[in-house]
Write a protein that holds these residues in place. Structure first.
Motif, PDB file in Angstrom:
ATOM      1  N   THR A  39       0.844  -1.196   0.000  1.00  0.00           N
ATOM      2  CA  THR A  39       0.000   0.000   0.000  1.00  0.00           C
ATOM      3  C   THR A  39       0.880   1.247   0.000  1.00  0.00           C
ATOM      4  O   THR A  39       2.067   1.196   0.315  1.00  0.00           O
ATOM      5  N   THR A  40       0.269   2.373  -0.331  1.00  0.00           N
ATOM      6  CA  THR A  40       1.005   3.647  -0.347  1.00  0.00           C
ATOM      7  C   THR A  40       1.061   4.231   1.054  1.00  0.00           C
ATOM      8  O   THR A  40       0.324   3.811   1.959  1.00  0.00           O
ATOM      9  N   ARG A  41       1.914   5.219   1.217  1.00  0.00           N
ATOM     10  CA  ARG A  41       2.057   5.888   2.515  1.00  0.00           C
ATOM     11  C   ARG A  41       0.749   6.548   2.923  1.00  0.00           C
ATOM     12  O   ARG A  41       0.342   6.491   4.091  1.00  0.00           O
ATOM     13  N   ALA A  42       0.059   7.166   1.975  1.00  0.00           N
ATOM     14  CA  ALA A  42      -1.207   7.837   2.292  1.00  0.00           C
ATOM     15  C   ALA A  42      -2.253   6.828   2.750  1.00  0.00           C
ATOM     16  O   ALA A  42      -3.009   7.086   3.701  1.00  0.00           O
ATOM     17  N   GLU A  43      -2.305   5.662   2.091  1.00  0.00           N
ATOM     18  CA  GLU A  43      -3.272   4.629   2.500  1.00  0.00           C
ATOM     19  C   GLU A  43      -2.963   4.106   3.897  1.00  0.00           C
ATOM     20  O   GLU A  43      -3.880   3.845   4.695  1.00  0.00           O
ATOM     21  N   GLN A  44      -1.680   3.976   4.212  1.00  0.00           N
ATOM     22  CA  GLN A  44      -1.302   3.496   5.539  1.00  0.00           C
ATOM     23  C   GLN A  44      -1.739   4.477   6.630  1.00  0.00           C
ATOM     24  O   GLN A  44      -2.170   4.066   7.713  1.00  0.00           O
ATOM     25  N   GLN A  45      -1.663   5.773   6.358  1.00  0.00           N
ATOM     26  CA  GLN A  45      -2.097   6.774   7.328  1.00  0.00           C
ATOM     27  C   GLN A  45      -3.606   6.699   7.553  1.00  0.00           C
ATOM     28  O   GLN A  45      -4.091   6.831   8.679  1.00  0.00           O
ATOM     29  N   ILE A  46      -4.356   6.466   6.486  1.00  0.00           N
ATOM     30  CA  ILE A  46      -5.811   6.342   6.622  1.00  0.00           C
ATOM     31  C   ILE A  46      -6.165   5.106   7.438  1.00  0.00           C
ATOM     32  O   ILE A  46      -7.043   5.148   8.313  1.00  0.00           O
ATOM     33  N   VAL A  47      -5.475   4.003   7.175  1.00  0.00           N
ATOM     34  CA  VAL A  47      -5.728   2.769   7.925  1.00  0.00           C
ATOM     35  C   VAL A  47      -5.405   2.973   9.400  1.00  0.00           C
ATOM     36  O   VAL A  47      -6.168   2.555  10.290  1.00  0.00           O
ATOM     37  N   LYS A  48      -4.294   3.633   9.684  1.00  0.00           N
ATOM     38  CA  LYS A  48      -3.910   3.893  11.081  1.00  0.00           C
ATOM     39  C   LYS A  48      -4.969   4.725  11.791  1.00  0.00           C
ATOM     40  O   LYS A  48      -5.338   4.436  12.930  1.00  0.00           O
ATOM     41  N   GLU A  94     -13.155   1.038  -4.317  1.00  0.00           N
ATOM     42  CA  GLU A  94     -14.405   1.462  -3.674  1.00  0.00           C
ATOM     43  C   GLU A  94     -14.285   1.389  -2.158  1.00  0.00           C
ATOM     44  O   GLU A  94     -14.750   2.274  -1.442  1.00  0.00           O
ATOM     45  N   ALA A  95     -13.659   0.313  -1.660  1.00  0.00           N
ATOM     46  CA  ALA A  95     -13.468   0.166  -0.215  1.00  0.00           C
ATOM     47  C   ALA A  95     -12.582   1.281   0.330  1.00  0.00           C
ATOM     48  O   ALA A  95     -12.868   1.846   1.399  1.00  0.00           O
ATOM     49  N   MET A  96     -11.520   1.626  -0.389  1.00  0.00           N
ATOM     50  CA  MET A  96     -10.634   2.697   0.072  1.00  0.00           C
ATOM     51  C   MET A  96     -11.335   4.048   0.028  1.00  0.00           C
ATOM     52  O   MET A  96     -11.115   4.909   0.904  1.00  0.00           O
ATOM     53  N   ALA A  97     -12.192   4.263  -0.953  1.00  0.00           N
ATOM     54  CA  ALA A  97     -12.941   5.522  -1.021  1.00  0.00           C
ATOM     55  C   ALA A  97     -13.886   5.644   0.170  1.00  0.00           C
ATOM     56  O   ALA A  97     -14.007   6.723   0.776  1.00  0.00           O
ATOM     57  N   MET A  98     -14.561   4.549   0.528  1.00  0.00           N
ATOM     58  CA  MET A  98     -15.447   4.554   1.697  1.00  0.00           C
ATOM     59  C   MET A  98     -14.656   4.798   2.973  1.00  0.00           C
ATOM     60  O   MET A  98     -15.102   5.532   3.860  1.00  0.00           O
ATOM     61  N   LEU A  99     -13.473   4.192   3.078  1.00  0.00           N
ATOM     62  CA  LEU A  99     -12.646   4.360   4.275  1.00  0.00           C
ATOM     63  C   LEU A  99     -12.155   5.802   4.396  1.00  0.00           C
ATOM     64  O   LEU A  99     -12.196   6.391   5.488  1.00  0.00           O
ATOM     65  N   THR A 100     -11.715   6.366   3.290  1.00  0.00           N
ATOM     66  CA  THR A 100     -11.227   7.755   3.301  1.00  0.00           C
ATOM     67  C   THR A 100     -12.344   8.709   3.701  1.00  0.00           C
ATOM     68  O   THR A 100     -12.145   9.628   4.511  1.00  0.00           O
ATOM     69  N   GLU A 101     -13.536   8.489   3.155  1.00  0.00           N
ATOM     70  CA  GLU A 101     -14.665   9.364   3.478  1.00  0.00           C
ATOM     71  C   GLU A 101     -15.071   9.242   4.940  1.00  0.00           C
ATOM     72  O   GLU A 101     -15.372  10.235   5.603  1.00  0.00           O
ATOM     73  N   ALA A 102     -15.048   8.020   5.466  1.00  0.00           N
ATOM     74  CA  ALA A 102     -15.443   7.815   6.869  1.00  0.00           C
ATOM     75  C   ALA A 102     -14.461   8.478   7.821  1.00  0.00           C
ATOM     76  O   ALA A 102     -14.854   9.024   8.860  1.00  0.00           O
TER      77      ALA A 102
END
Length: 447
Positions: free
Chosen positions: A362-371, A426-434
């Motif tokens: 995953t990218t650095r930005a995705e890892q920050q969202i997951v954290k 789609e899952a990442m878009a939902m996670l980012t929005e939440a």
């Protein structure tokens, strides 16, 4: 005098003209003791039973006081002292090849689906030598499963080995079915080890369906089969996956369950006289598990992504097999009975789950969202008692207020029907929005 053709002479020289045999001396539980033949561990022997001369296939598993220890592949009814034991001079192997696609076979590669013999010519040893670690390549490519909670928060990589840890009745088989149906792989190899017979048809018809079954091989050894058959079924499925991998394909190996394999291996070990250790498991169980797991991974000629279900006995996450598997795998998906009781399906406890390759795929930005998402869920879970009692007053803790604002859209991401499938974007878009919900402004700040 006319000379014999060369190929005939070669066949005569290679032929086994002497029958190496022995006799049964004793049968105790799972183990048959025989005086002879002169066979080695892992070799196959045949016990001839009764006047009908029926045969029972057995494997040499050890020696004791000059006797051979044999374990049968099926029930031993009719075996009596003095029955002949014949050495077959070969070890266990399994059929491999494209002809297995769409078929359901047993631990020995024999068909169970009533569609006649499996049309394959090649065979492969059921166990292989350890793989040179330098033959593996780094895992950098994400692999979509169609399960939003996994794709967004526990992203898998092609060639990763993941465990699904759950107690009985929590929904691990349903989750495995979702992955098998939706994951993008060239070939699925599904091993159903020690499971109920009813689940075999359910998995094939409901979880895989006709489309999924067309690119799948299902290996079955149900709970009523001998321990050695259940052990071999796991190795048979892995050998079949390896053959497709060697052909340059990306393979998904699903094994339900690794715990049943360990239990069967424990039965074999105890019958052979191994000392029991933690919860009765023999030392050979803890050496057999990594040898099985290490056969999967990402290689230059193909990949085997492996998903193993682990039955957590008594919901104890520290019981021996659970603890050993958690240490040996590249991550674990923990399923919670409490979440399942609330109607949260799939009941994945994200805060106690981890993908060890998340940072690699995953990218650095995705890892920050997951954290951030995991922190939000952890805050809400820590305050669960206060919230359930109605003792929490908004404004008391700004961090918790923010988490409560985000938790509802997060639950919308995590809860998913078994028949649903969603792409990872789609899952990442939902996670980012939440996770992008702004923190509520406290009254003191507004003043």
């Amino acid at each position: 005098m006319q000379a014999w053709p060369v190929e005939y002479m070669a066949a005569v020289r290679a032929a086994d003209l002497a029958v190496d045999s022995g006799k049964i001396a004793e049968c105790n539980g799972l183990v048959i003791e025989a005086t002879g033949p002169d066979a080695g561990i892992g070799e196959l022997c045949e016990v001839v039973v009764g006047e009908q001369h029926e045969s029972v296939l057995c494997e040499v598993t050890g020696f004791k006081a000059g006797r051979l220890l044999l374990m049968p592949y099926r029930d031993v009814h009719g075996i009596s002292p003095g029955c002949a034991v014949q050495r077959l001079r070969r070890s266990f192997d399994v059929p491999v090849g494209e002809g297995l696609l769409g078929r359901v076979v047993d631990a020995f590669g024999d068909p169970l689906d009533g569609r006649g013999p499996v049309p394959v010519r090649d065979r492969r040893r059921w166990t292989e030598m350890a793989i040179n670690p330098l033959e593996r390549i780094r895992i950098t490519q994400p692999l979509e499963t169609g399960v939003r909670a996994v794709d967004a928060l526990l992203t898998l990589g092609k060639g990763q080995r993941m465990g699904v840890f759950a107690g009985s009745g929590v929904g691990k088989s349903t989750l495995l079915g979702m992955m098998a149906r939706n994951m993008s792989a060239d070939v699925n190899v599904v091993a159903l080890i020690g499971e109920r017979g009813r689940e075999v048809t359910d998995f094939i018809d409901t979880s895989l369906g006709p489309e999924g079954m067309s690119r799948s091989v299902v290996v079955v050894a149900t709970a009523d089969q001998p321990a050695l058959a259940r052990v071999h079924a796991a190795h048979t499925a892995t050998s079949i996956a390896e053959s497709f991998k060697d052909a340059g394909k990306d393979v998904l190996l699903i094994m339900d369950s690794a715990t049943r394999f360990a239990m069967a291996r424990r039965e074999v070990g105890l019958a052979n006289g191994e000392p029991p250790t933690s919860r009765g498991y023999t030392p050979s169980v803890f050496s057999a598990l990594p040898r099985l797991l290490e056969r999967c991974g990402n290689f230059r000629d193909g990949s085997i992504t492996a998903i193993y279900s682990v039955l957590v006995e008594g919901d104890d996450m520290n019981e021996p097999i659970t603890d050993h598997m958690r240490a040996a795998l590249d991550g674990h998906i923990v399923m919670s009975r409490e979440l399942a009781a609330r109607g949260h399906h799939p009941a994945i406890d994200v805060t106690h789950s981890v993908s060890r390759l998340l940072s690699a795929v995953t990218t650095r930005a995705e890892q920050q969202i997951v954290k951030r998402a995991v922190e939000i869920m952890a805050r809400v879970e820590d305050a669960r008692d206060l919230l359930d009692m109605g003792a929490y007053h908004p404004g008391s803790n700004p961090d918790l207020d923010e988490a409560l604002t985000c938790i509802k859209p997060l639950m919308g991401l995590l809860i998913q029907e078994a028949h649903e499938s969603a792409p990872r974007r789609e899952a990442m878009a939902m996670l980012t929005e939440a996770c992008a919900v702004a923190r509520p402004t406290a009254s003191g700040d507004a003043a």
